[in-house]
Design an enzyme around this catalytic site. Structure first.
Site, PDB file in Angstrom:
ATOM      1  N   TYR A 156      -7.698   0.272  -4.369  1.00 49.71           N
ATOM      2  CA  TYR A 156      -6.247   0.861  -4.803  1.00 49.71           C
ATOM      3  C   TYR A 156      -5.933  -0.856  -5.066  1.00 49.71           C
ATOM      4  O   TYR A 156      -5.694  -1.670  -4.813  1.00 49.71           O
ATOM      5  CB  TYR A 156      -5.837   1.713  -3.154  1.00 49.71           C
ATOM      6  CG  TYR A 156      -5.555   1.114  -2.598  1.00 49.71           C
ATOM      7  CD1 TYR A 156      -6.421   0.336  -1.950  1.00 49.71           C
ATOM      8  CD2 TYR A 156      -4.687   0.151  -2.514  1.00 49.71           C
ATOM      9  CE1 TYR A 156      -6.069  -0.014  -0.365  1.00 49.71           C
ATOM     10  CE2 TYR A 156      -3.515  -0.673  -1.621  1.00 49.71           C
ATOM     11  CZ  TYR A 156      -4.553  -0.944  -0.799  1.00 49.71           C
ATOM     12  OH  TYR A 156      -4.733  -1.842   0.228  1.00 49.71           O
ATOM     13  N   LYS A 170      -0.321  -7.335  12.674  1.00 49.61           N
ATOM     14  CA  LYS A 170      -0.902  -6.900  12.133  1.00 49.61           C
ATOM     15  C   LYS A 170      -2.021  -7.065  13.286  1.00 49.61           C
ATOM     16  O   LYS A 170      -2.514  -7.808  13.428  1.00 49.61           O
ATOM     17  CB  LYS A 170      -1.434  -6.549  10.653  1.00 49.61           C
ATOM     18  CG  LYS A 170      -2.374  -5.516  10.098  1.00 49.61           C
ATOM     19  CD  LYS A 170      -2.044  -6.058   8.851  1.00 49.61           C
ATOM     20  CE  LYS A 170      -3.603  -5.033   8.233  1.00 49.61           C
ATOM     21  NZ  LYS A 170      -2.726  -4.956   7.274  1.00 49.61           N
ATOM     22  N   THR A 209       1.597  -4.632   3.949  1.00 48.81           N
ATOM     23  CA  THR A 209       1.191  -4.649   5.899  1.00 48.81           C
ATOM     24  C   THR A 209       1.061  -6.255   6.283  1.00 48.81           C
ATOM     25  O   THR A 209       0.891  -6.487   7.361  1.00 48.81           O
ATOM     26  CB  THR A 209       0.619  -3.414   6.282  1.00 48.81           C
ATOM     27  OG1 THR A 209      -0.855  -3.389   5.881  1.00 48.81           O
ATOM     28  CG2 THR A 209       0.969  -2.136   6.305  1.00 48.81           C
ATOM     29  N   ASP A 210       0.163  -7.111   5.166  1.00 48.90           N
ATOM     30  CA  ASP A 210       0.021  -7.877   5.811  1.00 48.90           C
ATOM     31  C   ASP A 210       0.413  -8.903   5.736  1.00 48.90           C
ATOM     32  O   ASP A 210       0.349  -9.953   6.452  1.00 48.90           O
ATOM     33  CB  ASP A 210      -1.336  -8.776   4.134  1.00 48.90           C
ATOM     34  CG  ASP A 210      -2.031  -7.253   4.062  1.00 48.90           C
ATOM     35  OD1 ASP A 210      -2.627  -6.910   5.273  1.00 48.90           O
ATOM     36  OD2 ASP A 210      -3.028  -7.609   3.146  1.00 48.90           O
ATOM     37  N   SER A 248       1.825  -7.409  -0.259  1.00 49.04           N
ATOM     38  CA  SER A 248       2.719  -8.333   0.416  1.00 49.04           C
ATOM     39  C   SER A 248       2.124  -9.814   0.606  1.00 49.04           C
ATOM     40  O   SER A 248       2.300 -10.988   0.642  1.00 49.04           O
ATOM     41  CB  SER A 248       2.920  -8.236   1.276  1.00 49.04           C
ATOM     42  OG  SER A 248       1.541  -7.417   2.489  1.00 49.04           O
ATOM     43  N   GLU A 255       3.027 -26.413  29.904  1.00 47.34           N
ATOM     44  CA  GLU A 255       2.701 -27.253  30.659  1.00 47.34           C
ATOM     45  C   GLU A 255       3.176 -28.807  31.046  1.00 47.34           C
ATOM     46  O   GLU A 255       3.824 -29.888  29.665  1.00 47.34           O
ATOM     47  CB  GLU A 255       1.409 -27.247  30.099  1.00 47.34           C
ATOM     48  CG  GLU A 255       0.862 -27.597  28.902  1.00 47.34           C
ATOM     49  CD  GLU A 255      -0.609 -27.707  28.728  1.00 47.34           C
ATOM     50  OE1 GLU A 255      -1.486 -28.029  27.780  1.00 47.34           O
ATOM     51  OE2 GLU A 255      -1.166 -26.866  28.866  1.00 47.34           O
ATOM     52  N   THR A 297       0.756  -1.208  -0.236  1.00 46.02           N
ATOM     53  CA  THR A 297       0.222   0.187   0.002  1.00 46.02           C
ATOM     54  C   THR A 297       0.666   1.160   0.104  1.00 46.02           C
ATOM     55  O   THR A 297       0.679   2.268  -0.199  1.00 46.02           O
ATOM     56  CB  THR A 297      -0.794  -0.459   1.513  1.00 46.02           C
ATOM     57  OG1 THR A 297      -1.471  -1.019   1.286  1.00 46.02           O
ATOM     58  CG2 THR A 297      -1.736   1.361   1.103  1.00 46.02           C
TER      59      THR A 297
HETATM   60  N1  DAS Z   1      -2.319  -4.511   0.215  1.00 43.32           N
HETATM   61  C1  DAS Z   1      -1.682  -5.295   1.432  1.00 43.32           C
HETATM   62  C2  DAS Z   1      -0.380  -5.495   1.311  1.00 43.32           C
HETATM   63  O1  DAS Z   1       0.271  -5.658   0.440  1.00 43.32           O
HETATM   64  C3  DAS Z   1      -1.772  -4.004   2.450  1.00 43.32           C
HETATM   65  C4  DAS Z   1      -0.635  -2.921   2.685  1.00 43.32           C
HETATM   66  O2  DAS Z   1      -0.098  -2.954   2.383  1.00 43.32           O
HETATM   67  O3  DAS Z   1      -1.129  -2.370   3.799  1.00 43.32           O
HETATM   68  O4  DAS Z   1       0.151  -6.034   2.270  1.00 43.32           O
END
Ligand code: DAS
Length: 326
Positions: free
Chosen positions: A27, A166, A93-94, A60, A282, A14
């Site tokens: 997007y 995340k 971010t994924d 990602s 445990e 992103t």
């Molecule tokens: N499009 C997703 C990724 O590339 C989300 C992001 O980048 O925030 O992981």
């Protein structure tokens, strides 16, 4: 004298995404090339020398072992160059936490390695990408960033790879650290660490392998049966990670099937499907041959088990030591 620089390896996500209009909800990730990003950064007045390379232009979710291998090699080359101060990887971010953790375990901690992303596309109103990137430069420029393993910079927070996950799909505060929260706070013109480096002088913990053994994650749900274990084993898995209930539990028949798999040499890690969950050892773990994931969530527990298997470590006691290490 040669110029000191920061290596920027771009993979998409992103932070490089565009929608074409601020009014669009959807997007496309990975649309902005590294040169465009760096020229926008140049306009911010940041003094650091940045040398970019476009590695991939993907969301990602499409990261692959082959991309990891190329990226890992590029990181090793950059780390070996005396003029390179640190590395920034722009990333979706994924799966950022998985790339961060894999590299954290397989690269030395001598120089800063920072992953950075964004929750809003580059042309969205209030986009966070440029600020996050400027923050990442601030961290990469600080020699005190070394000795902390791979770091992830988002929303003015610095997280350690082992802790970060995340936790939200919306909003800029999408990442959390567990069991430690952020290890530092950063803005484009300030940087504060919350403690000293904890891995100073440490080399890579494991050798990197492009091809790693298959490890399956079994997600626990009410009414789960042992069939899920049988299916994973029939699919040729070399190890199993249980994303269990609460403290890493599962229905009795599932636990019995997992114990049988462990006895037959397929390592079993108990983790939890609870977002902020600790799974400690445990007494039953000794009798059933299980490994406790501690604070690692299922995706990172899976990577650590893959690394152990790829490096020939199958003994549950030694495997547990790797899960216990901070
Ligand atoms: N499009 C997703 C990724 O590339 C989300 C992001 O980048 O925030 O992981």
């Amino acid at each position: 004298m040669e110029v000191k620089y920061i290596r920027v390896l771009a993979t998409g996500g992103t932070i490089a995404g565009t929608a074409g209009s601020a009014m669009r909800r959807d997007y496309v990730p990975g649309q902005i090339g590294i040169e465009q990003l760096l020229s926008e950064v140049a306009g911010l007045g940041i003094s650091a020398e940045l040398v970019g390379e476009q590695f991939a232009s993907i969301g990602s979710e499409d990261i692959t072992p082959a991309i990891w291998a190329r990226l890992h090699h590029a990181c090793k080359c950059a780390l070996a160059d005396d003029n390179c101060l640190g590395i920034i990887i722009t990333h979706g971010t994924d799966t950022a936490e998985e790339t961060a953790f894999l590299f954290d375990q397989t690269l030395p901690t001598s120089k800063p390695i920072i992953l950075v992303g964004a929750m809003r596309a580059a042309d969205a109103v209030g986009s966070d990408g440029l600020r996050n990137f400027a923050n990442a430069v601030q961290v990469a420029n600080d020699p005190a960033s070394g000795g902390r393993g791979v770091l992830l910079v988002m929303s003015d927070n610095i997280f350690a790879a082992r802790d970060v996950r995340k936790a939200r799909t919306e909003g800029m505060e999408a990442f959390r650290g567990f069991p430690r929260g952020p290890v530092g706070h950063v803005t484009p013109n300030s940087l504060e660490w919350f403690g000293p480096p904890w891995r100073e002088g440490e080399g890579a913990r494991f050798a990197f392998h492009e091809t790693m053994p298959k490890v399956s994650i079994l997600f626990a749900y009410a009414g789960m049966s042992a069939d899920d274990v049988a299916l994973a084993l029939a699919g040729g898995t070399a190890g199993l990670v249980l994303a269990g209930f609460g403290h890493g539990t599962a229905p009795q028949p599932v636990r019995a099937a997992l114990a049988t798999a462990a006895a037959q040499g397929v390592p079993v890690v108990r983790s939890t499907r609870v977002d902020e969950g600790l799974v400690d050892r445990e007494p039953d773990d000794d009798t059933m041959g299980f490994i406790a994931a501690r604070a690692l969530g299922p995706p990172k527990a899976r990577i650590l088990l893959q690394l152990l298997l790829a490096n020939g470590i199958t003994d549950p006691v030694r495997a547990q030591e790797a899960f216990d290490r901070r």
